[in-house]
Design a protein around this motif. Sequence first.
Motif, PDB file in Angstrom:
ATOM      1  N   VAL A  57      42.108  46.310  37.278  1.00 28.76           N
ATOM      2  CA  VAL A  57      43.434  46.744  37.739  1.00 28.76           C
ATOM      3  C   VAL A  57      43.998  45.696  38.694  1.00 28.76           C
ATOM      4  N   ALA A  58      43.180  45.291  39.651  1.00 29.41           N
ATOM      5  CA  ALA A  58      43.625  44.305  40.637  1.00 29.41           C
ATOM      6  C   ALA A  58      43.953  42.973  39.980  1.00 29.41           C
ATOM      7  N   ILE A  59      43.120  42.533  39.033  1.00 33.49           N
ATOM      8  CA  ILE A  59      43.357  41.250  38.354  1.00 33.49           C
ATOM      9  C   ILE A  59      44.633  41.303  37.533  1.00 33.49           C
ATOM     10  N   ALA A  60      44.878  42.416  36.847  1.00 41.09           N
ATOM     11  CA  ALA A  60      46.105  42.547  36.056  1.00 41.09           C
ATOM     12  C   ALA A  60      47.340  42.432  36.948  1.00 41.09           C
ATOM     13  N   LEU A  61      47.298  43.066  38.111  1.00 43.60           N
ATOM     14  CA  LEU A  61      48.427  42.991  39.038  1.00 43.60           C
ATOM     15  C   LEU A  61      48.616  41.571  39.571  1.00 43.60           C
ATOM     16  N   LYS A  62      47.511  40.882  39.804  1.00 43.34           N
ATOM     17  CA  LYS A  62      47.622  39.511  40.320  1.00 43.34           C
ATOM     18  C   LYS A  62      48.180  38.573  39.253  1.00 43.34           C
ATOM     19  N   LYS A  63      47.704  38.714  38.025  1.00 42.11           N
ATOM     20  CA  LYS A  63      48.093  37.806  36.956  1.00 42.11           C
ATOM     21  C   LYS A  63      49.529  38.032  36.480  1.00 42.11           C
ATOM     22  N   PHE A  64      49.949  39.286  36.409  1.00 44.06           N
ATOM     23  CA  PHE A  64      51.255  39.586  35.817  1.00 44.06           C
ATOM     24  C   PHE A  64      52.328  39.969  36.827  1.00 44.06           C
ATOM     25  N   ARG A  65      51.916  40.311  38.053  1.00 42.33           N
ATOM     26  CA  ARG A  65      52.904  40.662  39.080  1.00 42.33           C
ATOM     27  C   ARG A  65      52.766  39.803  40.337  1.00 42.33           C
ATOM     28  N   GLN A  66      51.819  38.867  40.326  1.00 43.68           N
ATOM     29  CA  GLN A  66      51.569  37.983  41.465  1.00 43.68           C
ATOM     30  C   GLN A  66      51.287  38.764  42.756  1.00 43.68           C
ATOM     31  N   ILE A  67      50.567  39.860  42.615  1.00 42.76           N
ATOM     32  CA  ILE A  67      50.188  40.684  43.765  1.00 42.76           C
ATOM     33  C   ILE A  67      48.759  40.332  44.169  1.00 42.76           C
ATOM     34  N   PRO A  68      48.534  39.863  45.382  1.00 38.46           N
ATOM     35  CA  PRO A  68      47.176  39.515  45.819  1.00 38.46           C
ATOM     36  C   PRO A  68      46.309  40.766  45.952  1.00 38.46           C
ATOM     37  N   PHE A  69      44.977  40.572  45.976  1.00 40.78           N
ATOM     38  CA  PHE A  69      44.125  41.756  46.138  1.00 40.78           C
ATOM     39  C   PHE A  69      42.884  41.445  46.955  1.00 40.78           C
ATOM     40  N   TYR A  70      42.397  42.512  47.616  1.00 42.76           N
ATOM     41  CA  TYR A  70      41.112  42.500  48.299  1.00 42.76           C
ATOM     42  C   TYR A  70      40.157  43.344  47.448  1.00 42.76           C
ATOM     43  N   PHE A  71      38.905  42.919  47.399  1.00 41.66           N
ATOM     44  CA  PHE A  71      37.929  43.656  46.602  1.00 41.66           C
ATOM     45  C   PHE A  71      36.767  44.086  47.484  1.00 41.66           C
ATOM     46  N   GLU A  72      36.507  45.392  47.513  1.00 40.99           N
ATOM     47  CA  GLU A  72      35.429  45.945  48.331  1.00 40.99           C
ATOM     48  C   GLU A  72      34.213  46.229  47.453  1.00 40.99           C
ATOM     49  N   VAL A  73      33.065  45.730  47.875  1.00 40.42           N
ATOM     50  CA  VAL A  73      31.838  45.854  47.085  1.00 40.42           C
ATOM     51  C   VAL A  73      30.904  46.855  47.759  1.00 40.42           C
ATOM     52  N   ARG A  74      30.788  48.031  47.155  1.00 35.38           N
ATOM     53  CA  ARG A  74      29.902  49.071  47.684  1.00 35.38           C
ATOM     54  C   ARG A  74      28.488  48.937  47.125  1.00 35.38           C
ATOM     55  N   ASP A  75      28.378  48.410  45.925  1.00 30.46           N
ATOM     56  CA  ASP A  75      27.094  48.146  45.283  1.00 30.46           C
ATOM     57  C   ASP A  75      27.227  46.855  44.494  1.00 30.46           C
ATOM     58  N   LEU A  76      26.138  46.111  44.396  1.00 31.11           N
ATOM     59  CA  LEU A  76      26.158  44.898  43.579  1.00 31.11           C
ATOM     60  C   LEU A  76      26.008  45.304  42.110  1.00 31.11           C
ATOM     61  N   TRP A  77      27.135  45.415  41.458  1.00 29.29           N
ATOM     62  CA  TRP A  77      27.206  45.837  40.055  1.00 29.29           C
ATOM     63  C   TRP A  77      27.625  44.613  39.238  1.00 29.29           C
ATOM     64  N   PRO A  78      26.966  44.265  38.155  1.00 32.28           N
ATOM     65  CA  PRO A  78      26.073  45.103  37.334  1.00 32.28           C
ATOM     66  C   PRO A  78      24.585  45.000  37.661  1.00 32.28           C
ATOM     67  N   GLU A  79      24.217  44.310  38.736  1.00 32.81           N
ATOM     68  CA  GLU A  79      22.793  44.139  39.021  1.00 32.81           C
ATOM     69  C   GLU A  79      22.072  45.480  39.148  1.00 32.81           C
TER      70      GLU A  79
END
Length: 389
Positions: free
Chosen positions: A108-130
Amino acid sequence: MHILYIHQYFRKPEQGGALRSYYLSKALVEAGHTVELITASNGPKYYQENVAGIQVHYLPVAYDNSFGFLKRIGAFLSFTFRSIKLAFSLKNIQLCYATSTPLTVGLVAIALKKFRQIPFYFEVRDLWPEAPIQLGYIRNIWVQHLLYIFEHYIYRQADKVIALSPGILEGIKSYKSSQEIFLLPNMADCEYYTPVTPTRNSFNEPFNICYIGTLGRANRVAFLLEAAYACQLNGLTQVKFMIAGTGAETAALQKLATDLKLENITWVGHLNRDQVRQYLALAHATYTSFDTKPILQTNSPNKFFDSLAAGKLTIVNTTGWLQHLVEEHYCGFYADPTKPQDFVEKLMPYLQNPDLLLEAQQNARRLAVEKFSRGKIAQEYIQLFPKVN
């Protein structure tokens, strides 16, 4: 600033569960930001609700801890695609904040950045897919490879990455500049929980240990049942265990308790937030349980921080930073989950010495207030965002 917050498992205080997103979103609103949040519900249709100033959009995507792996993946993907569609319909979004798990919210965040130039922060609660790979959910080597590529791509694309534990932060460092990674652990709600505990004056008085959380594969609460069995074998009839929660392993765990003929277990089921506080008030100690997979040693479980806030002797069965915290601050202990007798031996001093127990409980509360209080974490969180003029 107009912020879009993405969290598939958003909860309100009256619902219980993990409330991190509620309090962080609320802190943003109180700092002058406008916050819209997209989440999922088990209801039949889409609806909106204003929650403490947060405009929450509920998408009808069912999810339950009892879901099998493929059904979970279906829920993740459904939520992701519906969120992208909804996000693109919202006006004036200036920043996206996406919190995992699942990792797919990053789409969702990447789509907004690529097509709407909206920056994003990403919060990692678990190391996924590890985590699911180590737990054996994802065995195909090509799928694993693609998921790792996707994970690292999200880290590189994010303007900032927020890690919930030092172990998670270390797992991200190889893919992101250290200036763009921030450690922001879970919070202890010292305003909601108060250090109330039944007094113990002698060895034979009741000693209550509480587990509150999911009864899932990653939690491996069978370790707690084996500790309870060891207590029973050692004649510690004063030690009682309360298990509150539901999950895919509930039936198997209850069968194991029956097979072991455990007489010191009480099954409570799911609790709302007020009930959690009530049960914690009856407990002298809590038990935080995870499987022995290395990736699970990096977790930042919210119930651990509830235990600190409530002023409980805090027992953990994972190495890593949780063990470091309880041992450094003398507020609990690590018990090797593969050696139930280790649990008995390390618990014994607290059964024998009420003053030692009280000291550990007070240390737990002090750690919560000084390092992990809700107000402290919220203020650190606000500093990640541009100031409102």
